[in-house]
Scaffold this active site. Structure first.
Site, PDB file in Angstrom:
ATOM      1  N   LEU A 170      18.524 -23.074 -11.615  1.00 54.02           N
ATOM      2  CA  LEU A 170      18.519 -24.101 -10.573  1.00 54.02           C
ATOM      3  C   LEU A 170      17.090 -24.435 -10.158  1.00 54.02           C
ATOM      4  O   LEU A 170      16.793 -25.563  -9.791  1.00 54.02           O
ATOM      5  CB  LEU A 170      19.328 -23.621  -9.356  1.00 54.02           C
ATOM      6  CG  LEU A 170      19.532 -24.613  -8.217  1.00 54.02           C
ATOM      7  CD1 LEU A 170      20.254 -25.873  -8.713  1.00 54.02           C
ATOM      8  CD2 LEU A 170      20.328 -23.961  -7.090  1.00 54.02           C
ATOM      9  N   GLY A 171      16.192 -23.429 -10.201  1.00 54.21           N
ATOM     10  CA  GLY A 171      14.795 -23.673  -9.867  1.00 54.21           C
ATOM     11  C   GLY A 171      14.446 -23.445  -8.416  1.00 54.21           C
ATOM     12  O   GLY A 171      13.574 -24.125  -7.869  1.00 54.21           O
ATOM     13  N   VAL A 172      15.118 -22.476  -7.770  1.00 45.14           N
ATOM     14  CA  VAL A 172      14.824 -22.177  -6.373  1.00 45.14           C
ATOM     15  C   VAL A 172      14.540 -20.694  -6.199  1.00 45.14           C
ATOM     16  O   VAL A 172      14.965 -19.860  -6.997  1.00 45.14           O
ATOM     17  CB  VAL A 172      15.986 -22.578  -5.436  1.00 45.14           C
ATOM     18  CG1 VAL A 172      16.248 -24.064  -5.496  1.00 45.14           C
ATOM     19  CG2 VAL A 172      17.250 -21.793  -5.767  1.00 45.14           C
ATOM     20  N   HIS A 203       0.814  -1.218   0.000  1.00 48.46           N
ATOM     21  CA  HIS A 203       0.000   0.000   0.000  1.00 48.46           C
ATOM     22  C   HIS A 203       0.850   1.271   0.000  1.00 48.46           C
ATOM     23  O   HIS A 203       0.383   2.328  -0.388  1.00 48.46           O
ATOM     24  CB  HIS A 203      -0.977  -0.004   1.181  1.00 48.46           C
ATOM     25  CG  HIS A 203      -0.382   0.374   2.497  1.00 48.46           C
ATOM     26  ND1 HIS A 203      -0.033  -0.549   3.457  1.00 48.46           N
ATOM     27  CD2 HIS A 203      -0.075   1.585   3.032  1.00 48.46           C
ATOM     28  CE1 HIS A 203       0.449   0.064   4.511  1.00 48.46           C
ATOM     29  NE2 HIS A 203       0.446   1.362   4.281  1.00 48.46           N
ATOM     30  N   ASP A 246      -0.079  -7.371   1.485  1.00 46.89           N
ATOM     31  CA  ASP A 246       0.516  -6.047   1.673  1.00 46.89           C
ATOM     32  C   ASP A 246       2.047  -6.079   1.720  1.00 46.89           C
ATOM     33  O   ASP A 246       2.664  -5.441   2.568  1.00 46.89           O
ATOM     34  CB  ASP A 246      -0.029  -5.386   2.941  1.00 46.89           C
ATOM     35  CG  ASP A 246       0.109  -3.874   2.903  1.00 46.89           C
ATOM     36  OD1 ASP A 246       0.299  -3.313   1.808  1.00 46.89           O
ATOM     37  OD2 ASP A 246       0.048  -3.243   3.980  1.00 46.89           O
ATOM     38  N   MET A 264      16.183 -16.281   0.115  1.00 39.02           N
ATOM     39  CA  MET A 264      16.479 -14.988   0.704  1.00 39.02           C
ATOM     40  C   MET A 264      17.728 -15.099   1.579  1.00 39.02           C
ATOM     41  O   MET A 264      18.089 -16.178   2.051  1.00 39.02           O
ATOM     42  CB  MET A 264      15.297 -14.481   1.522  1.00 39.02           C
ATOM     43  CG  MET A 264      14.927 -15.339   2.697  1.00 39.02           C
ATOM     44  SD  MET A 264      13.276 -14.949   3.354  1.00 39.02           S
ATOM     45  CE  MET A 264      13.379 -13.186   3.556  1.00 39.02           C
ATOM     46  N   GLY A 309       3.606   6.489   8.065  1.00 35.17           N
ATOM     47  CA  GLY A 309       5.019   6.630   7.715  1.00 35.17           C
ATOM     48  C   GLY A 309       5.858   5.483   8.218  1.00 35.17           C
ATOM     49  O   GLY A 309       6.923   5.181   7.683  1.00 35.17           O
ATOM     50  N   ASN A 310       5.374   4.789   9.281  1.00 38.57           N
ATOM     51  CA  ASN A 310       6.047   3.578   9.761  1.00 38.57           C
ATOM     52  C   ASN A 310       5.829   2.411   8.814  1.00 38.57           C
ATOM     53  O   ASN A 310       6.625   1.457   8.800  1.00 38.57           O
ATOM     54  CB  ASN A 310       5.519   3.155  11.133  1.00 38.57           C
ATOM     55  CG  ASN A 310       6.304   3.724  12.288  1.00 38.57           C
ATOM     56  OD1 ASN A 310       5.783   4.517  13.053  1.00 38.57           O
ATOM     57  ND2 ASN A 310       7.546   3.321  12.421  1.00 38.57           N
ATOM     58  N   SER A 311       4.739   2.445   8.049  1.00 36.91           N
ATOM     59  CA  SER A 311       4.368   1.307   7.211  1.00 36.91           C
ATOM     60  C   SER A 311       5.515   0.861   6.324  1.00 36.91           C
ATOM     61  O   SER A 311       6.142   1.669   5.636  1.00 36.91           O
ATOM     62  CB  SER A 311       3.170   1.673   6.332  1.00 36.91           C
ATOM     63  OG  SER A 311       2.013   1.834   7.092  1.00 36.91           O
TER      64      SER A 311
END
Length: 320
Positions: A229-231, A70, A100, A234, A173-175
């Site tokens: 590789l298909g992954v 958002h 979100d 993170m 603003g924290n969002s």
């Protein structure tokens, strides 16, 4: 020891935890400003009701940033300001409005990144929010986890589920900013507050964020030709004890959060939560590293993937 001295020590420990967590993540927290298109009103164009403002945090040193969907919704232009004051135009990599979450990218690398937590949250646990409420840059607030698995009806939006409820102060603003544990690791993305309530804030849990990242990675991968590789994955920090035991110098690796069916990764029996630390002997700290190394290959060539599972180092040869 007197009651006063015990209370003072407890307050010092609390303050030190909040301070250390904020200092640890601070360099990776960003301010997000957006410009929206002029909207037609009664046959003429009128400016939007104020420029958009939000927060986010860097999760890849190659310039990838997590925030709320958002925050950047209907944005014509997006700008990201780093903690060191540098400002960049940003592109939208992808978003999922139902939960979100959005991913941005800026044209910079070798950036500080926020460490992502791996331990489950508990009610009563200390949490810290860092963001830019009302444009007041890099503000820190602290509180506790009030409840888990909350459902929230957001006016003008779909129902949000499985949220973290905290009493941490969250304001406009924290969002999009990070919610941290006491060690400064990201455990969620702050997303909403109830306008008429006090002491109620809500955040998206990290497991939901990982699911979105995997889905976006799958969509991007579908447009990429050549070896794969298909992954999806993170960046995560490596456990200090595991690093010492295995003699690893790198501080982070790439946790697999999604494995696409009928791919080299599935055939090699890689699993979710495996942490890839190297490809062909070169260090992998995050998804960008793995993509760069895999793209050196042609389809049908082999690559050696080194990964951690259960704190042990393993290696597999995959045919791309």
């Amino acid at each position: 020891m007197s009651t006063y001295e015990r209370d003072a020590l407890a307050m010092d420990a609390y303050s030190n935890a909040v301070t250390a967590a904020a200092e640890r993540v601070g360099p990776a927290v960003v301010r997000i400003d957006i410009e929206r298109d002029m909207a037609p009103r009664y046959g003429r164009y009128a400016p939007p009701p104020g420029a958009g403002l939000g927060s986010g945090f860097i999760f890849s040193s190659y310039g990838q940033i997590l925030t709320n969907a958002h925050v950047v919704e209907k944005a014509r232009r997006i700008f990201v300001t780093l903690a060191d004051g540098r400002k960049f135009p940003a592109g939208l990599v992808g978003s999922d409005s139902e939960v979100d979450v959005a991913v941005l990218r800026i044209g910079a690398d070798h950036l500080p990144v926020a460490e992502l937590g791996r331990q489950p949250l508990r009610v009563g646990q200390l949490v810290i929010a860092v963001g830019n409420p009302y444009g007041l840059n890099w503000t820190v607030t602290a509180g506790v986890v009030s409840a888990l698995g909350r459902t929230l009806d957001v006016p003008g939006s779909k129902k949000m589920v499985n949220l973290i409820q905290t009493d941490t102060s969250i304001n406009p603003g924290n969002s999009g900013g990070p919610l941290l544990d006491s060690a400064g690791r990201v455990v969620g993305i702050t997303t909403a507050m109830l306008p008429m309530a006090q002491g109620l804030g809500f955040s998206i849990p990290l497991d939901t964020v990982k699911t979105v990242l995997a889905r976006l990675a799958q969509k991007r991968q579908a447009t990429i030709t050549g070896a794969s590789l298909g992954v999806g994955g993170m960046r995560v920090s490596l456990d200090e004890q595991v690093r010492r035991a295995l003699g690893l110098e790198q501080p982070a690796g790439m946790e697999i959060v999604e494995i696409r069916p009928h791919t080299p990764a599935e055939q090699a029996e890689l699993k979710r939560q495996d942490i890839i630390i190297a490809a062909d002997g070169e260090v992998v700290s995050e998804p960008g590293d793995l993509q760069r190394l895999i793209r050196r290959h042609k389809t049908g060539e082999k690559a050696i993937i080194t990964f951690l599972r259960g704190g042990k180092r393993r290696q597999v040869t995959v045919v791309l």
